[in-house]
Scaffold this motif. Structure first.
Motif, PDB file in Angstrom:
ATOM      1  N   ILE A 107      31.098  43.205  34.770  1.00 39.98           N
ATOM      2  CA  ILE A 107      31.881  42.684  35.901  1.00 39.98           C
ATOM      3  C   ILE A 107      31.885  43.712  37.031  1.00 39.98           C
ATOM      4  O   ILE A 107      31.546  43.412  38.162  1.00 39.98           O
ATOM      5  CB  ILE A 107      33.334  42.359  35.476  1.00 39.98           C
ATOM      6  CG1 ILE A 107      33.351  41.314  34.340  1.00 39.98           C
ATOM      7  CG2 ILE A 107      34.169  41.890  36.671  1.00 39.98           C
ATOM      8  CD1 ILE A 107      32.832  39.950  34.704  1.00 39.98           C
ATOM      9  N   ASP A 108      32.290  44.940  36.672  1.00 41.07           N
ATOM     10  CA  ASP A 108      32.300  46.022  37.659  1.00 41.07           C
ATOM     11  C   ASP A 108      30.995  46.809  37.510  1.00 41.07           C
ATOM     12  O   ASP A 108      30.845  47.619  36.587  1.00 41.07           O
ATOM     13  CB  ASP A 108      33.512  46.922  37.419  1.00 41.07           C
ATOM     14  CG  ASP A 108      33.637  47.991  38.485  1.00 41.07           C
ATOM     15  OD1 ASP A 108      32.745  48.070  39.359  1.00 41.07           O
ATOM     16  OD2 ASP A 108      34.623  48.751  38.450  1.00 41.07           O
ATOM     17  N   ASN A 132      28.059  45.171  44.237  1.00 35.87           N
ATOM     18  CA  ASN A 132      29.195  44.940  43.343  1.00 35.87           C
ATOM     19  C   ASN A 132      30.053  43.769  43.840  1.00 35.87           C
ATOM     20  O   ASN A 132      31.277  43.884  43.991  1.00 35.87           O
ATOM     21  CB  ASN A 132      30.033  46.223  43.244  1.00 35.87           C
ATOM     22  CG  ASN A 132      30.845  46.274  41.984  1.00 35.87           C
ATOM     23  OD1 ASN A 132      30.698  45.433  41.096  1.00 35.87           O
ATOM     24  ND2 ASN A 132      31.734  47.245  41.896  1.00 35.87           N
ATOM     25  N   ILE A 186      33.550  42.488  42.417  1.00 42.58           N
ATOM     26  CA  ILE A 186      34.738  43.325  42.623  1.00 42.58           C
ATOM     27  C   ILE A 186      35.062  43.451  44.114  1.00 42.58           C
ATOM     28  O   ILE A 186      36.220  43.460  44.514  1.00 42.58           O
ATOM     29  CB  ILE A 186      34.506  44.732  42.011  1.00 42.58           C
ATOM     30  CG1 ILE A 186      34.276  44.622  40.503  1.00 42.58           C
ATOM     31  CG2 ILE A 186      35.642  45.696  42.331  1.00 42.58           C
ATOM     32  CD1 ILE A 186      35.450  44.119  39.696  1.00 42.58           C
ATOM     33  N   LYS A 187      34.029  43.538  44.938  1.00 37.89           N
ATOM     34  CA  LYS A 187      34.275  43.818  46.363  1.00 37.89           C
ATOM     35  C   LYS A 187      34.346  42.557  47.227  1.00 37.89           C
ATOM     36  O   LYS A 187      35.400  41.947  47.333  1.00 37.89           O
ATOM     37  CB  LYS A 187      33.211  44.787  46.890  1.00 37.89           C
ATOM     38  CG  LYS A 187      33.402  46.205  46.324  1.00 37.89           C
ATOM     39  CD  LYS A 187      32.368  47.148  46.875  1.00 37.89           C
ATOM     40  CE  LYS A 187      32.580  48.548  46.306  1.00 37.89           C
ATOM     41  NZ  LYS A 187      31.436  49.408  46.609  1.00 37.89           N
ATOM     42  N   LEU A 212      36.884  37.186  42.557  1.00 41.11           N
ATOM     43  CA  LEU A 212      37.236  37.259  41.138  1.00 41.11           C
ATOM     44  C   LEU A 212      38.749  37.123  40.945  1.00 41.11           C
ATOM     45  O   LEU A 212      39.218  36.512  39.977  1.00 41.11           O
ATOM     46  CB  LEU A 212      36.739  38.602  40.574  1.00 41.11           C
ATOM     47  CG  LEU A 212      37.021  38.898  39.120  1.00 41.11           C
ATOM     48  CD1 LEU A 212      36.326  37.906  38.211  1.00 41.11           C
ATOM     49  CD2 LEU A 212      36.588  40.303  38.754  1.00 41.11           C
ATOM     50  N   SER A 213      39.499  37.687  41.893  1.00 41.91           N
ATOM     51  CA  SER A 213      40.973  37.651  41.770  1.00 41.91           C
ATOM     52  C   SER A 213      41.523  36.228  41.859  1.00 41.91           C
ATOM     53  O   SER A 213      42.683  35.994  41.519  1.00 41.91           O
ATOM     54  CB  SER A 213      41.604  38.535  42.843  1.00 41.91           C
ATOM     55  OG  SER A 213      41.109  38.151  44.106  1.00 41.91           O
ATOM     56  N   LEU A 258      35.471  43.091  31.907  1.00 40.47           N
ATOM     57  CA  LEU A 258      36.642  42.495  32.570  1.00 40.47           C
ATOM     58  C   LEU A 258      37.947  43.083  32.040  1.00 40.47           C
ATOM     59  O   LEU A 258      38.123  43.274  30.833  1.00 40.47           O
ATOM     60  CB  LEU A 258      36.629  40.979  32.339  1.00 40.47           C
ATOM     61  CG  LEU A 258      37.638  40.174  33.163  1.00 40.47           C
ATOM     62  CD1 LEU A 258      37.220  40.110  34.612  1.00 40.47           C
ATOM     63  CD2 LEU A 258      37.775  38.757  32.609  1.00 40.47           C
ATOM     64  N   SER A 259      38.871  43.349  32.960  1.00 40.85           N
ATOM     65  CA  SER A 259      40.216  43.795  32.561  1.00 40.85           C
ATOM     66  C   SER A 259      41.240  42.846  33.181  1.00 40.85           C
ATOM     67  O   SER A 259      40.941  42.138  34.153  1.00 40.85           O
ATOM     68  CB  SER A 259      40.462  45.232  33.015  1.00 40.85           C
ATOM     69  OG  SER A 259      40.345  45.300  34.413  1.00 40.85           O
ATOM     70  N   GLU A 306      43.807  43.278  35.039  1.00 42.86           N
ATOM     71  CA  GLU A 306      44.196  43.491  36.447  1.00 42.86           C
ATOM     72  C   GLU A 306      43.235  42.804  37.419  1.00 42.86           C
ATOM     73  O   GLU A 306      43.614  42.501  38.554  1.00 42.86           O
ATOM     74  CB  GLU A 306      44.226  44.988  36.804  1.00 42.86           C
ATOM     75  CG  GLU A 306      45.074  45.872  35.924  1.00 42.86           C
ATOM     76  CD  GLU A 306      44.353  46.302  34.669  1.00 42.86           C
ATOM     77  OE1 GLU A 306      43.351  47.020  34.779  1.00 42.86           O
ATOM     78  OE2 GLU A 306      44.787  45.900  33.563  1.00 42.86           O
ATOM     79  N   GLN A 307      42.017  42.604  36.962  1.00 40.08           N
ATOM     80  CA  GLN A 307      41.018  41.997  37.869  1.00 40.08           C
ATOM     81  C   GLN A 307      41.203  40.497  38.031  1.00 40.08           C
ATOM     82  O   GLN A 307      40.653  39.906  38.946  1.00 40.08           O
ATOM     83  CB  GLN A 307      39.602  42.288  37.333  1.00 40.08           C
ATOM     84  CG  GLN A 307      39.204  43.743  37.480  1.00 40.08           C
ATOM     85  CD  GLN A 307      38.013  44.114  36.616  1.00 40.08           C
ATOM     86  OE1 GLN A 307      37.704  43.430  35.659  1.00 40.08           O
ATOM     87  NE2 GLN A 307      37.363  45.210  36.953  1.00 40.08           N
ATOM     88  N   VAL A 308      41.951  39.891  37.106  1.00 39.92           N
ATOM     89  CA  VAL A 308      42.128  38.430  37.186  1.00 39.92           C
ATOM     90  C   VAL A 308      43.631  38.075  37.139  1.00 39.92           C
ATOM     91  O   VAL A 308      44.123  37.507  36.167  1.00 39.92           O
ATOM     92  CB  VAL A 308      41.356  37.701  36.052  1.00 39.92           C
ATOM     93  CG1 VAL A 308      39.897  37.590  36.381  1.00 39.92           C
ATOM     94  CG2 VAL A 308      41.526  38.397  34.704  1.00 39.92           C
TER      95      VAL A 308
END
Lengths: 350, 120
Positions: A165-166, A260, A263-264, A276-277, A300-301, A303-305
């Motif tokens: 993911i990242d 990326n 994430i960005k 992603l958020s 994936l963690s 906090e990212q979703v």
């Protein structure tokens, strides 16, 4: 040196044929549901005793990695994740097939818009459902994730198996892909689709001494048929690579690895940007601690979703493949994962 | 002996890791690949020019054409699927309308009968 060691590994695989070790891989029977270009939608039938009545099993679509063959998920009967899943789910899988040279310009965006959308719609029509559970392995997880961002109403839950993911996470493969020296445009123009031998060479070069380590581990086990069968099956899969669509390869390296985008800036699909958020579907992730292809930090963690309605994560011991198919994963992760998917509720029927 | 071998392997692995992550190494490898790409493109273009002068269709063009046809086929299939969905959706209310019309016709008929019986 790396190449010679790689060669010795391949020779070992070739010579193992003559000792009668099992090379039958990917033997779970499947039927063709639909096809779109080179891509096929397969349905796997359950050989093992089912936990549920066939018609009551919820549909689950597995999206394998874009780079290797899908049968890593059905390597041997005792190591078959698909076989395990088919006890509880009606398992469908997307076989990426062998990309033709003419389709070399197909990007991730057009792949999702055309081929993936058609196969997904056919799956929904066959199952008479409005949504299905989705599971993606490695880069296939990224495709499944993008689809979940684009059409959250069609995805009941999303499971990511060792999915990057990242792409900024520290790792050799990431650092290679980030090197801007390789001209992707020229590369695509010259080769069309990304040739399998270059990618396989790069994967072998990630751990140049691995064939030597394998050989050393293997020598005392030469009379152990089970170990040798397992080794031969894995090596057969490892040597059986496929080309990757040129446009997709360019997108993966440029947008995913270098920029990326997940994430960005987000992923651009038909003029709309997806972040992603904003992922709304329940999501689960499986990450391997010693993964040298997809670093643990890049998976994936929670906090990212923040918008996901549910989140679960399993950490397994082992590498990119062992962490997913190893004994520990089979005993703990697989049953828990299947239970988690079931918990997300039945799929909506049309 | 084995310990020494393991130590040597570890050292070798670390050195190879350093080497293969070094920017200079990456630039050199990328340079070789880039050069090979340019060489491939140049030789292909030269051959294309030659075939073009002989007015022979190129395999690459045929492949591109096939891919374009495939894309059209996929788009058509998508439209067909969407249309079939619309047909299914439009069938349900029309059936209800027919049923409603049939019921209302019956009601009208029976109403007329009632009226006629009253008149008589």
């Amino acid at each position: 040196m790396g190449l010679s060691l790689m060669g010795s590994g391949l020779n070992l695989l070739e010579s193992s044929k003559y000792f009668g070790f099992n090379k039958e891989v990917g033997i779970l029977p499947s039927s063709l549901v639909a096809s779109a270009g080179d891509m096929k939608l397969l349905k796997f039938s359950s050989e093992a005793p089912s936990l549920e009545v066939e018609s009551e099993k919820p549909p689950l679509l597995v999206v394998p990695s874009l780079i290797n063959r899908y049968y890593i998920l059905d390597l041997l009967p005792e190591k078959s994740f698909l076989r395990f899943l088919s006890k509880s789910f009606s398992v469908y899988l997307i076989d990426w097939g062998e990309p033709k040279r003419g389709a070399q310009n197909l990007s991730v965006e057009s792949l999702l818009e055309l081929h993936f959308d058609l196969l997904y719609s056919k799956l929904l029509a066959v199952e008479q459902a409005e949504s299905v559970h989705m599971m993606g392995h490695c880069l296939g997880g990224d495709i499944a994730l993008l689809w979940s961002l684009i059409c959250p109403e069609k995805v009941k839950s999303l499971t990511l198996l060792t999915t990057p993911i990242d792409f900024s996470a520290e790792g050799k493969l990431n650092s290679w892909a980030h090197s801007e020296a390789l001209n992707l445009q020229v590369f695509q123009e010259a080769y069309g689709n990304a040739p399998w031998f270059l990618m396989q060479g790069a994967f072998h070069a990630l751990r140049p001494l691995q064939p030597l380590h394998k050989l050393r581990r293997l020598l005392p086990q030469l009379k152990n048929k089970k170990v040798m069968d397992s080794f031969t099956a894995l090596e057969t899969w490892s040597a059986d690579s496929r080309d990757v669509l040129g446009g997709c390869y360019k997108d993966l390296i440029q947008n995913f690895y270098r920029e990326n985008c997940l994430i960005k800036a987000g992923f651009n699909f038909l003029g709309k940007n997806y972040l992603l958020s904003d992922l709304k579907v329940p999501v689960a992730s499986v990450a391997a601690e010693d993964d040298h292809i997809v670093p643990f930090a890049g998976t994936l963690s929670a906090e990212q979703v923040p918008a996901a309605t549910a989140f679960a994560k399993w950490t397994t011991r082992g590498g990119h493949i062992g962490g997913l198919l190893g004994r520990e994963a089979q005993q703990v992760c697989w049953p828990e994962l299947a239970a988690w998917i079931k918990q997300q509720g039945p799929v909506n029927v049309q | 002996m084995e310990q020494k071998l393991q130590a040597f392997e570890k050292q070798l692995e670390q050195s190879l890791d350093k080497l293969t992550s070094h920017p200079l190494f990456l630039q050199t490898v990328a340079g070789v690949i880039n050069f090979n790409c340019y060489r491939k493109i140049a030789s292909r273009k030269a051959l294309e020019l030659l075939w073009g002068q002989l007015q022979i269709p190129l395999k690459a063009d045929q492949e591109k054409m096939m891919a374009a046809i495939e894309e059209i086929q996929i788009r058509v299939q998508k439209i067909q699927l969407e249309q079939s969905k619309k047909v299914v959706l439009s069938e349900a209310p029309s059936a209800t309308i027919h049923q409603f019309q049939a019921i209302s016709k019956d009601t009208v008929k029976s109403g007329k009968k009632k009226v006629s019986s009253l008149n008589s």
